[in-house]
Design an enzyme around this catalytic site. Structure first.
Site: not given
Length: 488
Positions: A250-252, A254
């Site tokens: 996920s975006k966490r 990167g």
């Protein structure tokens, strides 16, 4: 002919997980001379956007995954947007109702929620109780006269839904655990289950290669294929991509957008190579570097691992650097150009009259660069005389007593050499160090800061040779003034 499809929902960008699924489908099609179909599943009207569609198409094009049928290509099984195929889904739903393999459901969301709440309050779970399947003709006719909204539910038959997954082997589900699921909503829009099966039948899809988060959907799809007397395609459910913490990417972790990696300076061929080996093995020993063509020649669904793959950004950087090293000087120059333009460092003669110098600079920088976007920072001192000074470095290496005199002696020595090449420059610098009883390393550190503004660069003597005599002397004069100011 083997026919596979990639069917994204245009509710956001092309995620690396979706890109890997598309890649596996594309490689399979190319390996077997089959067709790679792109289908846009845009029935979620509220969340689907034109921008997302274009973003998905751009991502696939950047990766080099051109589709044989689909948007802007067309083909014999179009249209390739689900929003343009609603009549097909409604016709299949009607066909199933006529065949008594589906039925109309008049239950409102409020009624369903109330029945679920009662069951849960009693400590049990709830699934649809076939209330509308059991309606008498009089009640059903009354609902029709009042034009009551109705959905269509699939009538799950007794028995077992089985399929042989090409990755995970034989899988079976007891139909007793599958409720009569909705295939057509009361607003006339299909659910995922109906639309995906109807499209796969119409588009003659032979193999469904998708993420293993769809395994729970597959028994419903198998039942639908069988209900319309269609050939059930072969399934291959590929493992999910996880972050380093073993949680779903996920975006966490990167960037997750394919085009974000493009903007960051990754090569599409490196991303393809990296993604292909996330959960798939070509069976080539320790070999890791492949072109698209080589991957397609080696691709086999049996090489897909059943375990989840971990996205390792450092490994992607390694792949990218290796593929950059494979580029010809001209191709590397073309790839670097947009990033130098963005930094205000580009001049057209770099691929014109000064191409030999430019290629030599790139040759010096490429062993240090992991991404294309690093070239402007790594090589700024080559392309601009407005140095980006590291103040701490200047104070440390130019501020020491006697440094101005040492640099002046180097400037004089360099002015006297006939050939301004790396070997001659090195000999001159080391000669000055010996004559002035200063460590060569100390002098080299000061000269590096003088010529580049930094403490880290490619080999100093190669840098100086590429800068040329005039620019080196100009920078040494500036460094002498800075040194005198720091000591003054």
């Amino acid at each position: 002919m083997f026919r596979v499809r990639f069917a994204p929902s245009p509710t956001g960008y092309l995620h690396v997980g979706g890109a890997r699924t598309a890649l596996f489908n594309w490689l399979f099609a190319r390996r077997h001379g089959g067709a790679f179909v792109l289908r846009i599943e845009d029935t979620d009207v509220e969340r689907s956007t034109t921008e997302s569609v274009e973003g998905i198409l751009d991502g696939l094009r950047w990766l080099g995954l051109e589709w044989d049928e689909g948007p802007k290509v067309d083909g014999p099984h179009g249209p390739y947007f689900q929003s343009e195929r609603l009549d097909t889904y409604r016709a299949m739903a009607a066909q199933l109702v006529t065949a008594r393999k589906a039925y109309y459901c008049y239950c409102t969301p409020e009624e369903l929620q109330a029945r679920r709440a009662v069951a849960e309050a009693a400590g049990g779970s709830w699934r649809y109780d076939r209330a509308c399947y059991s309606l008498d003709q009089e009640t059903r006719a009354a609902y029709e006269r009042e034009d009551r909204p109705r959905a269509v539910r699939f009538l799950v038959p007794p028995g077992t839904a089985r399929f042989d997954d090409l990755v995970r082997g034989s899988i079976s589900f007891d139909n007793a655990n599958i409720e009569d699921f909705v295939i057509l909503r009361s607003d006339g829009h299909p659910t995922y289950h109906l639309s995906v099966v109807a499209d796969d039948v119409a588009m003659q899809i032979t193999h469904v290669v998708r993420g293993d988060d769809h395994i729970s959907n597959t028994p419903k799809h198998v039942l639908l294929y069988e209900a319309v007397n269609a050939t059930v395609p072969k399934f291959a459910h590929v493992p999910l991509i996880l972050g380093p913490d073993k949680k779903r990417l996920s975006k966490r972790h990167g960037a997750t957008s394919v085009m974000e990696y493009a903007r960051q300076g990754y090569l599409p061929e490196a991303m393809v190579n990296f993604l292909a080996l996330l959960g798939w093995s070509p069976g080539a020993g320790d070999r890791e570097l492949f072109t698209r063509t080589e991957l397609a020649e080696a691709f086999d669904l049996r090489g897909i691992s059943g375990g989840n793959a971990v996205f390792n950004a450092e490994k992607l950087d390694w792949f990218n650097q290796q593929h950059m090293l494979r580029l010809s000087p001209f191709e590397l120059g073309q790839r670097v150009k947009p990033y130098l333009e963005g930094a205000g460092l580009w001049k057209d003669d770099l691929l014109g009259d000064r191409h030999a110098w430019f290629f030599a600079v790139l040759e010096l920088l490429k062993v240090r660069a992991k991404r294309l976007d690093e070239y402007p920072a790594l090589g700024r001192f080559f392309f601009s005389d407005d140095l980006d000074w590291d103040a701490a470095a200047a104070k440390k290496h130019l501020g020491a007593a006697g440094t101005a005199e040492h640099i002046a002696s180097v400037a004089a020595a360099l002015d006297g050499i006939d050939t301004f090449d790396a070997q001659s420059i090195e000999a001159a610098v080391r000669g000055v160090a010996g004559a002035r009883s200063v460590k060569a390393a100390t002098l080299i550190h000061a000269l590096r800061v003088a010529m580049t503004g930094k403490t880290v660069s490619p080999g100093l003597f190669e840098v100086a040779a590429l800068l040329g005599r005039e620019r080196v002397q100009q920078r040494l004069r500036g460094a002498i003034e800075m040194s005198e100011g720091l000591n003054g």
